[in-house]
Design an enzyme around this catalytic site. Structure first.
Site, short mmCIF file in Angstrom:
data_model
loop_
_atom_site.label_atom_id
_atom_site.label_comp_id
_atom_site.label_asym_id
_atom_site.label_seq_id
_atom_site.Cartn_x
_atom_site.Cartn_y
_atom_site.Cartn_z
N ARG A 1 -9.16 9.70 -3.60
CA ARG A 1 -8.24 8.53 -3.53
C ARG A 1 -6.71 9.02 -4.02
NH1 ARG A 1 -8.93 3.03 -7.05
NH2 ARG A 1 -7.38 1.75 -5.56
N ASP B 1 0.89 -1.22 0.03
CA ASP B 1 -0.05 -0.13 0.07
C ASP B 1 0.81 1.28 -0.17
OD1 ASP B 1 -1.75 2.13 1.60
OD2 ASP B 1 -2.89 0.99 0.51
N CYS C 1 -5.56 8.65 -16.85
CA CYS C 1 -6.23 8.57 -17.97
C CYS C 1 -7.70 9.27 -18.21
CB CYS C 1 -6.27 7.38 -18.67
SG CYS C 1 -6.88 5.97 -17.27
#
Length: 460
Positions: free
Chosen positions: A208, A161, A231
């Protein structure tokens, strides 16, 4: 023009975005197919038919038509990577910011399936170190396989993570964060992505992205570079994120030179005028992409001094045998993981120890193989690597049909004058191992990599 193919409110959300031209955008999505592009491996030259050049990447090429990559031995040998052309702009950025005479450490934080990691690998010297991390455990194998095909030994793959990198204060010189996003840049290539898009998802992705960057930025050294990409076309996920990291982490914008003929839209963030680069289908030959490059001006603290005094007690006879398999053997540090022998450039020994203490490592350097009795059982990684000493092993050249048979892990019917372990090659590039016996060939191509698909019909 039919605007109903796009999600509700999507086009309206882009009206004020820099460089957005709704007419060109809609026409490109309706009438222009998604282009196919590949990036060649500079360490494995091959005779590959290509079309036009990707202007911002030296090794990038468009293909006139999309072949069946599954049935191309060059693909399995790692001679090229199938990568979307817009994202190859990372090549141009890294060449601009990378110091010429200093060894650096680079992190690709969200690395699977490996397109940007293999690109970074192509740009790094042996003294540079690439750490390719994938957050999602199930995506790690494909990342590892693609980096194995690329063949470099200065690569470590981790499964962590972003918050786990907090402990590595100032460790990396360059961090690439190709962040999870709402995916609007992939609408033409993957129309199914339209079903996932919503304004709520854009906001969720923005949050996020902030969390990911906040977790990983302490690992970037003062004076180091953050390359942030998505993207997505949404300002919330792009220019606004550039402003946010400048506000909170002491980063400043780096202007990357862009040729006007490339069709790239150069934009600026609202508060800090950070230079950003947008790719729109219809303006460039490629898909939607966003990228910005920022330099860290603040200090996040120093990495604690870590001494690893525990040295593996390794048998000298085995080390000597392993060294015969490697070109320039004195340049590498050799170690064991369980029964497997591995090698990594000796300059990365301390970094490997530090990363091993802080992260979950899935691949480090090149796996050479195992010693059984007095004999080496070579690993698939060694076959595909650029460090292999080809003078030590027999080599069996395969034609196209034989190569496909081998890659299917089917029985090979070949006659070979020399028995024992043999490197199976196609047009001079290694595919893997086989053991040649008097009356048969034992195919050691990894079963998890074998071709399962049916061959395409003639004319398709």
């Amino acid at each position: 023009m039919d605007t109903t193919i796009f999600p509700k409110n999507f086009l309206n959300s882009l009206q004020d975005e820099p460089g957005f031209d709704p007419k060109d955008f809609i026409q490109a999505h309706q009438n222009t197919p998604s282009p196919t592009s590949i990036r060649l491996n500079p360490f494995k030259p091959a005779d590959i038919n290509t079309g036009g050049k990707v202007p911002w990447c030296e090794e990038g090429y468009y293909l006139d038509e999309r072949p069946s990559f599954t049935f191309d031995p060059y693909f399995h040998a790692g001679a090229y990577y199938v990568q979307e052309a817009s994202s190859m702009f990372i090549d141009h950025i890294v060449k601009y910011i990378k110091p010429a005479d200093v060894d650096i450490k680079v992190l690709d934080l969200c690395a699977a399936p490996g397109g940007k990691s293999t690109l970074l690998s192509s740009l790094l010297n042996a003294g540079d170190l690439l750490v390719a991390n994938e957050i999602i455990r199930t995506r790690v194998p494909v990342l590892t396989d693609n980096l194995n095909r690329w063949g470099r030994s200065n690569t470590i793959v981790t499964n962590n993570d972003p918050k786990d990198f907090n402990h590595l204060k100032g460790f990396f010189d360059i961090i690439l964060v190709d962040a999870p996003c709402s995916g609007s840049g992939m609408f033409r290539k993957d129309p199914a992505a339209m079903r996932e898009w919503s304004e709520a998802n854009v906001n969720l992705c923005h949050q996020r992205q902030e969390r990911i960057l906040a977790d990983v930025l302490p690992a970037l050294k003062e004076g180091g570079y953050l390359i942030y990409s998505t993207c997505s076309y949404s300002r919330q996920e792009n220019e606004d994120i550039a402003d946010w990291v400048c506000d909170n982490f002491g980063l400043e914008s780096i202007v990357i030179p862009v040729d006007n003929r490339w069709g790239i839209t150069v934009s600026q963030s609202r508060r800090h005028q950070a230079s950003c680069y947008r790719f729109y289908p219809g303006k460039i030959i490629g898909e939607g992409f966003f990228v910005t490059c920022l330099r860290k001006t603040a200090n996040s603290g120093e990495l604690p001094v870590y001494k690893n005094n525990a040295q593996q007690k390794l048998p000298a006879t085995e080390i000597a045998q392993i060294k015969t398999c490697v070109n320039e053997p004195e340049e590498y540090y050799y170690f064991k993981v369980n029964d497997d022998w591995l090698a990594i450039d000796r300059r990365h020994k301390e970094s490997l120890n530090i990363l091993h203490k802080n992260l979950y490592i899935k691949k480090s350097g090149v796996r050479i193989g195992t010693i059984a009795g007095k004999h080496l059982i070579p690993d698939h990684e060694l076959a595909l690597s650029t460090l292999i000493n080809n003078n030590v092993f027999n080599e069996t050249q395969l034609d196209y049909d034989e190569a496909i048979t081998y890659l299917r892990k089917d029985n090979l019917n070949i006659s070979a004058p020399k028995q024992g372990w043999s490197l199976m090659t196609y047009q001079g590039l290694a595919l893997g191992w086989a053991k040649l016996l008097p009356n048969r060939v034992n195919n050691y191509y990894p079963k998890e990599l074998r071709i399962l698909a049916s061959a395409p019909k003639a004319g398709n």
